[in-house]
Design a protein around this motif. Structure first.
Motif, PDB file in Angstrom:
ATOM      1  N   ASP A  94       1.860   5.269   5.644  1.00 10.77           N
ATOM      2  CA  ASP A  94       2.141   6.664   5.295  1.00 10.77           C
ATOM      3  C   ASP A  94       3.318   6.760   4.329  1.00 10.77           C
ATOM      4  OD1 ASP A  94       0.085   7.499   6.973  1.00 10.77           O
ATOM      5  OD2 ASP A  94       1.421   7.730   8.703  1.00 10.77           O
ATOM      6  N   MET A  95       4.348   5.941   4.552  1.00  9.58           N
ATOM      7  CA  MET A  95       5.502   5.956   3.652  1.00  9.58           C
ATOM      8  C   MET A  95       5.153   5.379   2.284  1.00  9.58           C
ATOM      9  SD  MET A  95       8.989   5.277   5.838  1.00  9.58           S
ATOM     10  CE  MET A  95       8.488   3.707   6.562  1.00  9.58           C
ATOM     11  N   ILE A  96       4.248   4.406   2.254  1.00  8.39           N
ATOM     12  CA  ILE A  96       3.816   3.860   0.960  1.00  8.39           C
ATOM     13  C   ILE A  96       3.131   4.951   0.148  1.00  8.39           C
ATOM     14  CG2 ILE A  96       2.199   2.263  -0.148  1.00  8.39           C
ATOM     15  CD1 ILE A  96       2.795   0.315   2.184  1.00  8.39           C
ATOM     16  N   VAL A  97       2.299   5.761   0.805  1.00  7.68           N
ATOM     17  CA  VAL A  97       1.652   6.879   0.105  1.00  7.68           C
ATOM     18  C   VAL A  97       2.702   7.825  -0.464  1.00  7.68           C
ATOM     19  CG1 VAL A  97       0.182   8.902   0.385  1.00  7.68           C
ATOM     20  CG2 VAL A  97      -0.476   6.739   1.442  1.00  7.68           C
ATOM     21  N   GLU A  98       3.740   8.124   0.322  1.00  7.22           N
ATOM     22  CA  GLU A  98       4.812   9.000  -0.167  1.00  7.22           C
ATOM     23  C   GLU A  98       5.512   8.382  -1.364  1.00  7.22           C
ATOM     24  OE1 GLU A  98       7.577  10.646   2.694  1.00  7.22           O
ATOM     25  OE2 GLU A  98       6.141  10.292   4.312  1.00  7.22           O
ATOM     26  N   ALA A  99       5.790   7.087  -1.306  1.00 13.02           N
ATOM     27  CA  ALA A  99       6.475   6.413  -2.412  1.00 13.02           C
ATOM     28  C   ALA A  99       5.608   6.434  -3.674  1.00 13.02           C
ATOM     29  CB  ALA A  99       6.807   4.980  -2.031  1.00 13.02           C
ATOM     30  N   VAL A 100       4.315   6.249  -3.512  1.00 12.83           N
ATOM     31  CA  VAL A 100       3.408   6.270  -4.662  1.00 12.83           C
ATOM     32  C   VAL A 100       3.326   7.675  -5.244  1.00 12.83           C
ATOM     33  CG1 VAL A 100       0.961   6.115  -5.287  1.00 12.83           C
ATOM     34  CG2 VAL A 100       2.049   4.255  -4.019  1.00 12.83           C
ATOM     35  N   GLU A 101       3.266   8.676  -4.389  1.00 10.88           N
ATOM     36  CA  GLU A 101       3.197  10.056  -4.885  1.00 10.88           C
ATOM     37  C   GLU A 101       4.468  10.432  -5.640  1.00 10.88           C
ATOM     38  OE1 GLU A 101       2.275  12.233  -1.345  1.00 10.88           O
ATOM     39  OE2 GLU A 101       0.099  11.984  -1.600  1.00 10.88           O
ATOM     40  N   ALA A 102       5.606   9.895  -5.199  1.00 14.09           N
ATOM     41  CA  ALA A 102       6.850  10.142  -5.929  1.00 14.09           C
ATOM     42  C   ALA A 102       6.788   9.509  -7.314  1.00 14.09           C
ATOM     43  CB  ALA A 102       8.039   9.586  -5.149  1.00 14.09           C
ATOM     44  N   ALA A 103       6.190   8.320  -7.415  1.00 15.74           N
ATOM     45  CA  ALA A 103       6.044   7.663  -8.715  1.00 15.74           C
ATOM     46  C   ALA A 103       5.051   8.413  -9.586  1.00 15.74           C
ATOM     47  CB  ALA A 103       5.586   6.219  -8.512  1.00 15.74           C
ATOM     48  N   GLU A 104       3.974   8.912  -8.988  1.00 19.08           N
ATOM     49  CA  GLU A 104       2.956   9.641  -9.756  1.00 19.08           C
ATOM     50  C   GLU A 104       3.493  10.959 -10.292  1.00 19.08           C
ATOM     51  OE1 GLU A 104      -1.077   8.046  -7.493  1.00 19.08           O
ATOM     52  OE2 GLU A 104      -0.028   9.829  -6.756  1.00 19.08           O
ATOM     53  N   ALA A 105       4.505  11.501  -9.615  1.00 13.88           N
ATOM     54  CA  ALA A 105       5.101  12.753 -10.082  1.00 13.88           C
ATOM     55  C   ALA A 105       5.726  12.593 -11.461  1.00 13.88           C
ATOM     56  CB  ALA A 105       6.150  13.241  -9.081  1.00 13.88           C
ATOM     57  N   GLU A 106       5.977  11.343 -11.859  1.00 16.17           N
ATOM     58  CA  GLU A 106       6.517  11.078 -13.192  1.00 16.17           C
ATOM     59  C   GLU A 106       5.430  11.082 -14.265  1.00 16.17           C
ATOM     60  OE1 GLU A 106       8.702   7.447 -13.054  1.00 16.17           O
ATOM     61  OE2 GLU A 106       9.935   8.064 -11.346  1.00 16.17           O
ATOM     62  N   GLY A 107       4.180  11.318 -13.853  1.00 15.41           N
ATOM     63  CA  GLY A 107       3.104  11.493 -14.820  1.00 15.41           C
ATOM     64  C   GLY A 107       2.395  10.218 -15.243  1.00 15.41           C
ATOM     65  N   PHE A 130      -5.890   5.835  -0.241  1.00 14.24           N
ATOM     66  CA  PHE A 130      -5.786   6.527  -1.516  1.00 14.24           C
ATOM     67  C   PHE A 130      -7.117   7.133  -1.947  1.00 14.24           C
ATOM     68  CE2 PHE A 130      -1.980   3.775  -1.875  1.00 14.24           C
ATOM     69  CZ  PHE A 130      -1.055   4.774  -2.095  1.00 14.24           C
ATOM     70  N   ALA A 131      -8.226   6.516  -1.595  1.00  9.86           N
ATOM     71  CA  ALA A 131      -9.528   7.089  -1.929  1.00  9.86           C
ATOM     72  C   ALA A 131      -9.775   8.372  -1.147  1.00  9.86           C
ATOM     73  CB  ALA A 131     -10.634   6.075  -1.637  1.00  9.86           C
ATOM     74  N   GLU A 132      -9.244   8.461   0.049  1.00  6.79           N
ATOM     75  CA  GLU A 132      -9.479   9.623   0.906  1.00  6.79           C
ATOM     76  C   GLU A 132      -8.608  10.822   0.566  1.00  6.79           C
ATOM     77  OE1 GLU A 132     -10.696   6.824   4.745  1.00  6.79           O
ATOM     78  OE2 GLU A 132      -8.796   7.930   4.740  1.00  6.79           O
ATOM     79  N   ARG A 133      -7.596  10.628  -0.232  1.00  8.63           N
ATOM     80  CA  ARG A 133      -6.697  11.757  -0.510  1.00  8.63           C
ATOM     81  C   ARG A 133      -7.184  12.611  -1.679  1.00  8.63           C
ATOM     82  NH1 ARG A 133      -1.480   9.961  -4.052  1.00  8.63           N
ATOM     83  NH2 ARG A 133      -2.657   8.754  -5.578  1.00  8.63           N
ATOM     84  N   GLN A 134      -8.329  12.269  -2.270  1.00  6.88           N
ATOM     85  CA  GLN A 134      -8.928  13.062  -3.343  1.00  6.88           C
ATOM     86  C   GLN A 134      -7.996  13.213  -4.539  1.00  6.88           C
ATOM     87  OE1 GLN A 134     -12.225  13.996  -2.994  1.00  6.88           O
ATOM     88  NE2 GLN A 134     -12.011  12.799  -1.116  1.00  6.88           N
ATOM     89  N   ALA A 135      -7.403  12.121  -4.942  1.00  8.41           N
ATOM     90  CA  ALA A 135      -6.536  12.089  -6.124  1.00  8.41           C
ATOM     91  C   ALA A 135      -6.719  10.733  -6.788  1.00  8.41           C
ATOM     92  CB  ALA A 135      -5.076  12.303  -5.729  1.00  8.41           C
ATOM     93  N   PRO A 136      -6.354  10.611  -8.064  1.00 10.22           N
ATOM     94  CA  PRO A 136      -6.483   9.305  -8.726  1.00 10.22           C
ATOM     95  C   PRO A 136      -5.759   8.219  -7.937  1.00 10.22           C
ATOM     96  CG  PRO A 136      -5.993  11.018 -10.336  1.00 10.22           C
ATOM     97  CD  PRO A 136      -5.856  11.649  -8.980  1.00 10.22           C
ATOM     98  N   SER A 137      -6.416   7.086  -7.768  1.00  4.09           N
ATOM     99  CA  SER A 137      -5.833   6.000  -6.978  1.00  4.09           C
ATOM    100  C   SER A 137      -4.921   5.141  -7.832  1.00  4.09           C
ATOM    101  CB  SER A 137      -6.937   5.125  -6.376  1.00  4.09           C
ATOM    102  OG  SER A 137      -7.702   5.858  -5.441  1.00  4.09           O
ATOM    103  N   PRO A 138      -3.881   4.579  -7.227  1.00  8.56           N
ATOM    104  CA  PRO A 138      -3.026   3.643  -7.967  1.00  8.56           C
ATOM    105  C   PRO A 138      -3.765   2.334  -8.215  1.00  8.56           C
ATOM    106  CG  PRO A 138      -2.408   3.677  -5.660  1.00  8.56           C
ATOM    107  CD  PRO A 138      -3.438   4.746  -5.833  1.00  8.56           C
ATOM    108  N   GLU A 139      -3.249   1.545  -9.119  1.00  7.32           N
ATOM    109  CA  GLU A 139      -3.766   0.195  -9.325  1.00  7.32           C
ATOM    110  C   GLU A 139      -3.221  -0.686  -8.205  1.00  7.32           C
ATOM    111  OE1 GLU A 139      -3.427  -3.546 -12.479  1.00  7.32           O
ATOM    112  OE2 GLU A 139      -2.605  -1.581 -13.022  1.00  7.32           O
ATOM    113  N   ILE A 140      -4.094  -1.427  -7.539  1.00 12.29           N
ATOM    114  CA  ILE A 140      -3.687  -2.289  -6.444  1.00 12.29           C
ATOM    115  C   ILE A 140      -4.016  -3.727  -6.815  1.00 12.29           C
ATOM    116  CG2 ILE A 140      -3.925  -2.851  -3.996  1.00 12.29           C
ATOM    117  CD1 ILE A 140      -4.906   0.021  -3.548  1.00 12.29           C
ATOM    118  N   VAL A 141      -2.980  -4.570  -6.893  1.00 10.57           N
ATOM    119  CA  VAL A 141      -3.144  -5.994  -7.149  1.00 10.57           C
ATOM    120  C   VAL A 141      -2.796  -6.728  -5.853  1.00 10.57           C
ATOM    121  CG1 VAL A 141      -2.358  -7.973  -8.495  1.00 10.57           C
ATOM    122  CG2 VAL A 141      -2.550  -5.725  -9.581  1.00 10.57           C
TER     123      VAL A 141
END
Length: 281
Positions: A94-107, A130-141
């Motif tokens: 859950d915290m990883i999702v929050e951290a990613v959303e904070a990064a995505e806020a930068e566009g 990330f697929a379930e949140r109905q938003a573009p998914s981050p790149e996962i390596v």
């Protein structure tokens, strides 16, 4: 890298144990503690049966003869700790999702590196979230030192026992198909993750910079000098403001000055201020 002899096992020579543990450390940086020497015997039993050797000493003799180019990789794949499960420590995800959303806020599209991903449960858990949140998914390596583990992750095939460890029924039915007694991840889920073989000790970090690096329960098995090298590599892979996620029993404290506890996400670490790092050096 200095390797320390490990404890003996009944019916197994000290030489054989030392050779096998030294091979693991040389290839991966992982060490086998003296009190865990039993792991070598347990982990290699399937390989002994497959190759027709009745003892570890015979396996080591075959390895040292140098004619079989595959046997070293097979031994290392068997000895590397591949313990994993879906959604392990759920609040962390859950915290990883929050951290990613904070990064995505930068566009921009966020990037995640799952280092030491084992057979893929961790990055696939992230891909589901990330697929379930109905938003573009981050790149996962997702990377691991074991070619066998990466092959299993790419196949997305899990036993009934593996699929039940941490995976809710709703997600299991949504993202996996039954295949006999196993379950296979749907192609779109596996395609959401770029699985690659990578050695945390010997290889450079994957190209580009990441917003989150997960390196959970990998450092537990490394000697301190090797841990420092791994922290250095991770530091070069993180964007400013990026987050490092370690296992519950791991910490940067006393290990490196490159990271410090995050002020926003409890249990996560962020790059330390460069000026303070230089001043402390």
């Amino acid at each position: 890298m200095m390797h320390q002899p490990i404890g003996t096992l009944p019916g197994v020579s000290q030489v054989a144990l030392n050779v096998l543990s030294a091979l693991l450390e040389a290839r991966t940086g992982q060490q086998v503690a003296a009190y865990r020497s039993w792991r070598i015997d347990t982990a290699l039993k399937p390989l002994l049966r497959e190759r027709g050797f009745d003892t570890l000493d015979r396996l080591v003799t075959h390895l040292l003869e140098g004619h079989d180019t595959m046997i070293g990789d097979q031994i290392v794949d068997a000895l590397v700790n591949q313990e994993s499960s879906f959604f392990r420590d759920a609040p962390v995800f859950d915290m990883i999702v929050e951290a990613v959303e904070a990064a995505e806020a930068e566009g921009r599209r966020a990037r995640i590196w799952c280092a030491g991903c084992s057979t893929g449960q961790e990055p696939l858990s992230l891909a589901m979230l990330f697929a379930e949140r109905q938003a573009p998914s981050p790149e996962i390596v997702a990377t691991d030192v074991s070619e066998a583990a990466i092959a299993r992750a790419r196949a997305g095939r899990y036993t009934q026992f593996e699929i039940q460890r941490g995976l809710p029924i709703r997600r299991m039915m949504r993202w996996f198909d039954a295949a006999g007694s196993d379950w296979v991840a749907k192609p779109e889920l596996v395609k959401a993750v770029a699985f690659r073989r990578h050695n945390m000790v010997a290889d450079r970090a994957p190209p580009g910079q990441f917003d989150v690096v997960l390196c959970r329960n990998v450092l537990l098995y490394l000697a301190t000098p090797t841990k420092i090298e791994v922290f250095d590599r991770i530091a070069t892979a993180l964007r400013p403001g990026g987050m490092l996620v370690l296992g519950a029993g791991e910490t940067v404290i006393g290990q490196t000055r490159l990271f410090e506890p995050s002020k926003l996400f409890r249990g996560f670490y962020e790059l330390a201020d460069a000026q303070r790092v230089r001043a402390a050096a």
